[in-house]
Structures are given as structure tokens and as C-alpha cells.
Enzyme design. Structure first.
Site, PDB file in Angstrom:
ATOM      1  N   HIS A  12      -7.522  -4.609  10.284  1.00 63.25           N
ATOM      2  CA  HIS A  12      -7.237  -4.480   8.853  1.00 63.25           C
ATOM      3  C   HIS A  12      -5.946  -5.203   8.468  1.00 63.25           C
ATOM      4  O   HIS A  12      -5.053  -5.388   9.296  1.00 63.25           O
ATOM      5  CB  HIS A  12      -7.209  -3.002   8.411  1.00 63.25           C
ATOM      6  CG  HIS A  12      -6.053  -2.188   8.893  1.00 63.25           C
ATOM      7  ND1 HIS A  12      -6.198  -0.970   9.509  1.00 63.25           N
ATOM      8  CD2 HIS A  12      -4.706  -2.398   8.839  1.00 63.25           C
ATOM      9  CE1 HIS A  12      -5.003  -0.476   9.787  1.00 63.25           C
ATOM     10  NE2 HIS A  12      -4.088  -1.328   9.389  1.00 63.25           N
ATOM     11  N   GLU A  45      -9.830  -1.811   5.327  1.00 67.23           N
ATOM     12  CA  GLU A  45     -10.456  -1.477   6.601  1.00 67.23           C
ATOM     13  C   GLU A  45     -11.689  -2.363   6.824  1.00 67.23           C
ATOM     14  O   GLU A  45     -12.191  -2.976   5.880  1.00 67.23           O
ATOM     15  CB  GLU A  45     -10.871  -0.002   6.584  1.00 67.23           C
ATOM     16  CG  GLU A  45      -9.696   0.967   6.468  1.00 67.23           C
ATOM     17  CD  GLU A  45      -8.886   1.110   7.758  1.00 67.23           C
ATOM     18  OE1 GLU A  45      -8.830   0.153   8.555  1.00 67.23           O
ATOM     19  OE2 GLU A  45      -8.289   2.187   7.954  1.00 67.23           O
ATOM     20  N   ASP A  76       0.809  -1.222   0.000  1.00 65.38           N
ATOM     21  CA  ASP A  76       0.000   0.000   0.000  1.00 65.38           C
ATOM     22  C   ASP A  76       0.841   1.270   0.000  1.00 65.38           C
ATOM     23  O   ASP A  76       2.063   1.227   0.223  1.00 65.38           O
ATOM     24  CB  ASP A  76      -0.976   0.004   1.201  1.00 65.38           C
ATOM     25  CG  ASP A  76      -0.352  -0.543   2.488  1.00 65.38           C
ATOM     26  OD1 ASP A  76       0.897  -0.565   2.590  1.00 65.38           O
ATOM     27  OD2 ASP A  76      -1.096  -0.947   3.389  1.00 65.38           O
ATOM     28  N   ASP A  83      -7.699  -2.396  14.296  1.00 61.54           N
ATOM     29  CA  ASP A  83      -9.100  -2.629  13.936  1.00 61.54           C
ATOM     30  C   ASP A  83      -9.264  -3.876  13.063  1.00 61.54           C
ATOM     31  O   ASP A  83     -10.321  -4.105  12.495  1.00 61.54           O
ATOM     32  CB  ASP A  83      -9.678  -1.387  13.215  1.00 61.54           C
ATOM     33  CG  ASP A  83      -8.969  -1.081  11.885  1.00 61.54           C
ATOM     34  OD1 ASP A  83      -8.030  -1.825  11.506  1.00 61.54           O
ATOM     35  OD2 ASP A  83      -9.357  -0.102  11.232  1.00 61.54           O
TER      36      ASP A  83
HETATM   37  C1  F6R Z   1       1.314  -1.336   6.064  1.00 57.63           C
HETATM   38  C2  F6R Z   1       0.101  -2.150   6.247  1.00 57.63           C
HETATM   39  C3  F6R Z   1      -0.736  -2.020   7.448  1.00 57.63           C
HETATM   40  C4  F6R Z   1       0.050  -2.285   8.735  1.00 57.63           C
HETATM   41  C5  F6R Z   1      -0.862  -2.167   9.951  1.00 57.63           C
HETATM   42  C6  F6R Z   1      -0.092  -2.318  11.239  1.00 57.63           C
HETATM   43  O1  F6R Z   1       1.914  -1.610   4.822  1.00 57.63           O
HETATM   44  O2  F6R Z   1      -0.193  -2.898   5.381  1.00 57.63           O
HETATM   45  O3  F6R Z   1      -1.809  -2.926   7.366  1.00 57.63           O
HETATM   46  O4  F6R Z   1       0.601  -3.561   8.670  1.00 57.63           O
HETATM   47  O5  F6R Z   1      -1.507  -0.931   9.933  1.00 57.63           O
HETATM   48  O6  F6R Z   1       0.763  -1.221  11.362  1.00 57.63           O
HETATM   49  P1  F6R Z   1       1.947  -1.206  12.447  1.00 57.63           P
HETATM   50  O7  F6R Z   1       2.875  -2.269  12.015  1.00 57.63           O
HETATM   51  O8  F6R Z   1       2.556   0.147  12.327  1.00 57.63           O
HETATM   52  O9  F6R Z   1       1.320  -1.476  13.762  1.00 57.63           O
END
Ligand code: F6R
Length: 259
Positions: free
Chosen positions: A138, A143, A67, A136
């Protein structure tokens, strides 16, 4: 799902790096799916170490990131492209022509998303996809309520995700509202998935993803439908898993007997 619980983030990251390195050693032209955020930092550090000290070769590897924020240039300090350069790509020998991160500045976003999917297909599909999990539930920026069949597209971020990610920005107002993200369906087509979860703030989401019903309200729960997923968690993230003792026994047995 294979749930692997390690005592802390650093042990878990080294374990994950070994799994990824084994893929690259067996298949030097492997296609890696990569994530950003705090979670994979230890994994990337260990891969860099393995490259420097053990000669782990990335010269034939192709990568696809999950992403990128919409409206953010690849060189911007908060861009996921820059994050990947700083934390991994600048320190290993993967040619930049083999690196793919969605372009947050693409003028034709739907066209760019279609081309991204096509590039993944043309590369032969993703051999192993690294994932974090949002508080959450995701994965990537899918989301809650994302279609479990979704493909690469733009997605509006929830306020919870924007607040979680505000630590990388000067102010909450600066956090973009939209991201380009691989879809849940895109992720499920990877040959293998490696989901990492660290810290107590992931415990609820991880339990829902691994042990709850498969639901678009917890996009990570879609991984239950995938035949080859390894979840690597530290103790705090695993704290709310009902079958924690079972996963630990199964891992100990596998390590002892290979089964
Ligand atoms: C980032 C991604 C997100 C993160 C998630 C957890 O490329 O795909 O889904 O893996 O938001 O983020 P952290 O690792 O910062 O807790």
C-alpha cells in the site's frame, strides 16, 4: 523510476532530506506531501537539524499529510497529526495555518475528503510527495485492490496493516479499522514522488512495486505510471530487486557524470 540504494536507513534518510530541502530552497512556497510511520522519521530528524543548524526555512511552505485514522482526535497519542507535530512541525517554522492533516473526527467524512482535495488544488498541487510503502504494497492507506484512480476517501484497513501498525497501540483491538487517505489518483497528480523503503520486511513489496506489473493489488506499482519518482531504499529493502546492480551502476554514473 529512479531507484537509489543506500547502505542503511540513516544514509538514505539524509539523502532524502537533501532532496526535499533542495525543493524548499528553490521554491520557498513549495507544497510538500508528507507521510507518517517509522519510515520518514530519519528524514524528519534531518530536516529539523537542517532548520536548526543551517536555517532551512519552512515559513512559506504548505504541507498536506497523506492520511489519518478515522475516529482519532488530532491530540490523541496515536493520531498522525500528533505524530507530525512531535516529529516535525513543532521543531520547524511552518505556520500551523499552512499545515493540513485529514481530520479523523470530521462529521461529514465524504465532504471533508472533497474539501481536502480542493485545498490541495487551491494550494497549486503538491510539489513533492513523500511516501512509505506497506508490507502489502500500500501507499498512504490505499490497500490492495484500491482503484488506481482513487481520490481522498475513507478506506478500511487490511488485517496485515492493522497488525503492522499495532506497535503504536496498547492492543491490536485498539487499532482503528478505517482511515481517511489521499487516493492513488491524488498521489499520482503530485509533481514529484519520493518513496522510501527500509528493512527486509519491505523487500517483497518494493520489488513488486518497482518491477512487477502495474496492478491495484500492489497500489505502489501505480507509481510506475508517474514520470518523476525517486525510490530510496536501504540494502535490506532492495534485496529482492532483480535489477539491483543496474540501479547501482546508474546511480554511480549519474553521480560521476551528472547523467
Ligand atoms: C503513513 C502512510 C503509510 C506508511 C506505510 C509504511 O502516512 O502513508 O502508507 O507509509 O504503512 O509504514 P511504516 O513506515 O511504519 O513502515
Amino acid at each position: 523510476m529512479e531507484v537509489i540504494i543506500k547502505k542503511d536507513q540513516s544514509t538514505a534518510s539524509v539523502y532524502a532530506a537533501r532532496l526535499l530541502a533542495d525543493v524548499v530552497k528553490v521554491k520557498p512556497h513549495a507544497v510538500l506531501g508528507l507521510a507518517t510511520g517509522s519510515t520518514p522519521l530519519g528524514l524528519y530528524r534531518e530536516l529539523v537539524r537542517m532548520h536548526r543548524e543551517e536555517g532551512l526555512d519552512f515559513s512559506r511552505v504548505t504541507t498536506f499529510n497523506l492520511d489519518e485514522y478515522v475516529g482519532v482526535a488530532p491530540t490523541h497519542p496515536v493520531s498522525y497529526h500528533r505524530f507530525m507535530n512531535e516529529n516535525l512541525f513543532d521543531h520547524i517554522n511552518v505556520p500551523s495555518s499552512q499545515v493540513h492533516v485529514p481530520d479523523g473526527l470530521a462529521e461529514d467524512l465524504p465532504g471533508h475528503c472533497r474539501a481536502y482535495e480542493e485545498a490541495i488544488r487551491n494550494a497549486g498541487g503538491i510539489d513533492i510527495q513523500v511516501l512509505g510503502i506497506g508490507s502489502d504494497g500500500h501507499i498512504a492507506f490505499n490497500e490492495p485492490s484500491s482503484s488506481l484512480g482513487s481520490r481522498t476517501r475513507t478506506k478500511m484497513l487490511t488485517e496485515e496493516t492493522r497488525k503492522d501498525n499495532a506497535r503504536f497501540f496498547d492492543r491490536l483491538e485498539d487499532v482503528p479499522h478505517h482511515a481517511i487517505t489521499m487516493g492513488v489518483g491524488t498521489i499520482l497528480e503530485s509533481a514529484r514522488c519520493l518513496m522510501l523503503a527500509f528493512g527486509g520486511n519491505k523487500a517483497g513489496a518494493l520489488a513488486a512495486a518497482v518491477e512487477g506489473p502495474v496492478t491495484s493489488m500492489v497500489p505502489a506499482s501505480a507509481l510506475q505510471l508517474h514520470p518523476r519518482v525517486q525510490v530510496i531504499a536501504d540494502e535490506p529493502a532492495a534485496a529482492r530487486l532483480a535489477l539491483k546492480a543496474y540501479y547501482q551502476q546508474a546511480l554511480a554514473r549519474r553521480e560521476e557524470t551528472g547523467r
